[in-house]
Design an enzyme around this catalytic site. Structure first.
Site, PDB file in Angstrom:
ATOM      1  CB  ALA A   1      -0.711  -0.085   1.125  1.00  0.00           C
TER       2      ALA A   1
ATOM      3  N   GLY B   1       0.770  -5.192   0.868  1.00  0.00           N
ATOM      4  CA  GLY B   1      -0.649  -4.524  -0.152  1.00  0.00           C
ATOM      5  C   GLY B   1      -0.578  -5.484  -1.216  1.00  0.00           C
TER       6      GLY B   1
ATOM      7  CD  GLU C   1      -2.140  -7.665   3.241  1.00  0.00           C
ATOM      8  OE1 GLU C   1      -2.014  -6.108   3.114  1.00  0.00           O
ATOM      9  OE2 GLU C   1      -2.843  -7.172   4.060  1.00  0.00           O
TER      10      GLU C   1
ATOM     11  CD  GLU D   1       1.704  -5.999   5.051  1.00  0.00           C
ATOM     12  OE1 GLU D   1       2.269  -5.914   5.729  1.00  0.00           O
ATOM     13  OE2 GLU D   1       0.432  -5.277   5.237  1.00  0.00           O
TER      14      GLU D   1
END
Ligand code: HXC
Length: 257
Positions: free
Chosen positions: A65, A108, A111, A131
């Site tokens: 992200a 992300g 993911e 993260e």
């Protein structure tokens, strides 16, 4: 429609989405999330498309992200804005999606790859959930999908230490379905998607639905669910065509009927 963060192409019956923020290693920002929702909706409405390939660049599928976009958010910004919830709609895609991963698939990015139905990895792929190194934790399903994919011990190792795993380890752990040379990645992923798109669409979508059910329910319920869908396929013309073609020693011509 022109996209700022994606390149959208049709390759025969395959929809190809290429993440395109090279300056940020394809970091996933909110524009990209909205554009991906829009692009997927179009591919779903398009009857000519039977499967979708999602890929990035050679260096990065996606490095996570977008940290620069997230860094100043407060709890209430994240909570009231339901930060990252849009990705659930992407994960709910009904048509099969293959992630073709080269380079970094982190946070992300990992993911997002796991939201796809399977992952084909280039030999230079690196997966991780870093993260924890940023003072946060996975937020796009990583703690759930990685655990289901590789089991508790390795998922804990990845999420708690933030280390990366290479393609060989990812294949051994069951995170990826196959490894191919980096220069063959797109070709292999498009070929797999074209093969899927050539099968009977009701059978393809029900197969996907049934495999996904395995992650959500008990064995007995899952087997019952599978059997109901299996029976339903005998109502399709494609079942008659597929079996007739086998007996007549010819290629089936599925019509999604
Ligand atoms: C924003 C990013 C980014 C990211 C890289 N960039 N990753 N920008 N968000 N996630 C930017 C860098 O700031 C840099 O921009 C440019 O991309 C190139 O990156 P470099 O770091 O210079 O490249 P390199 O040295 O090759 O290192 C590659 C890397 C590293 C190891 C992948 O970029 C990295 O560690 N990135 C962050 C990985 C990460 O922590 N991901 C998890 C994010 S959190 P400039 O402008 O400096 O050139 C997350 C949460 C998901 O994903 C859950 C939802 C909440």
């Amino acid at each position: 429609m022109a996209y700022e963060t994606l390149i959208i192409e049709k390759r025969g019956a395959v929809g190809l989405i290429t993440l395109n923020r090279p300056h940020a290693l394809n970091a996933l920002n909110s524009i990209l999330m909205h554009e991906m929702e829009e692009a997927l909706a179009r591919f779903h409405e398009d009857d000519a498309i039977g499967a979708i390939v999602l890929t990035g660049s050679e260096k990065a599928f996606a490095a996570g992200a977008d940290i620069k976009e997230m860094k100043d958010l407060s709890f209430t910004d994240a909570y009231l804005g339901d930060l990252m919830a849009g990705w659930d709609r992407i994960a709910a895609s009904r048509k099969p999606m293959i992630a073709a991963v080269s380079g970094f698939a982190l946070g992300g990015g990992c993911e997002l790859a796991m939201m796809c139905d399977f992952i084909i990895a280039a030999d230079n792929a690196k997966f991780g959930q870093p993260e924890i190194t940023l003072g946060i934790m996975p937020g796009m399903g990583g703690s759930q999908r990685l655990t289901r994919a590789v089991g508790k011990s390795k998922a804990m190792d990845m999420a708690l230490t933030g280390r990366m795993m290479d393609a060989v380890e990812a294949e051994r752990a069951g995170l990826v379905s196959r490894i191919v040379p980096v220069d063959k990645l797109l070709e292999e992923a498009l070929a797999a998607a074209a093969k899927i798109a050539g099968f009977s669409r009701p059978a393809v979508l029900m197969t996907k639905e049934s495999v996904n059910r395995a992650l959500e329910t008990t064995l007995a319920e899952g087997v019952r669910f599978e059997r109901r869908l299996f029976h339903a396929l005998f109502a399709t013309e494609d079942q008659k065509e597929g079996m007739a073609a086998f007996v007549e020693k010819r290629k089936p011509a599925f019509r999604n009927l």
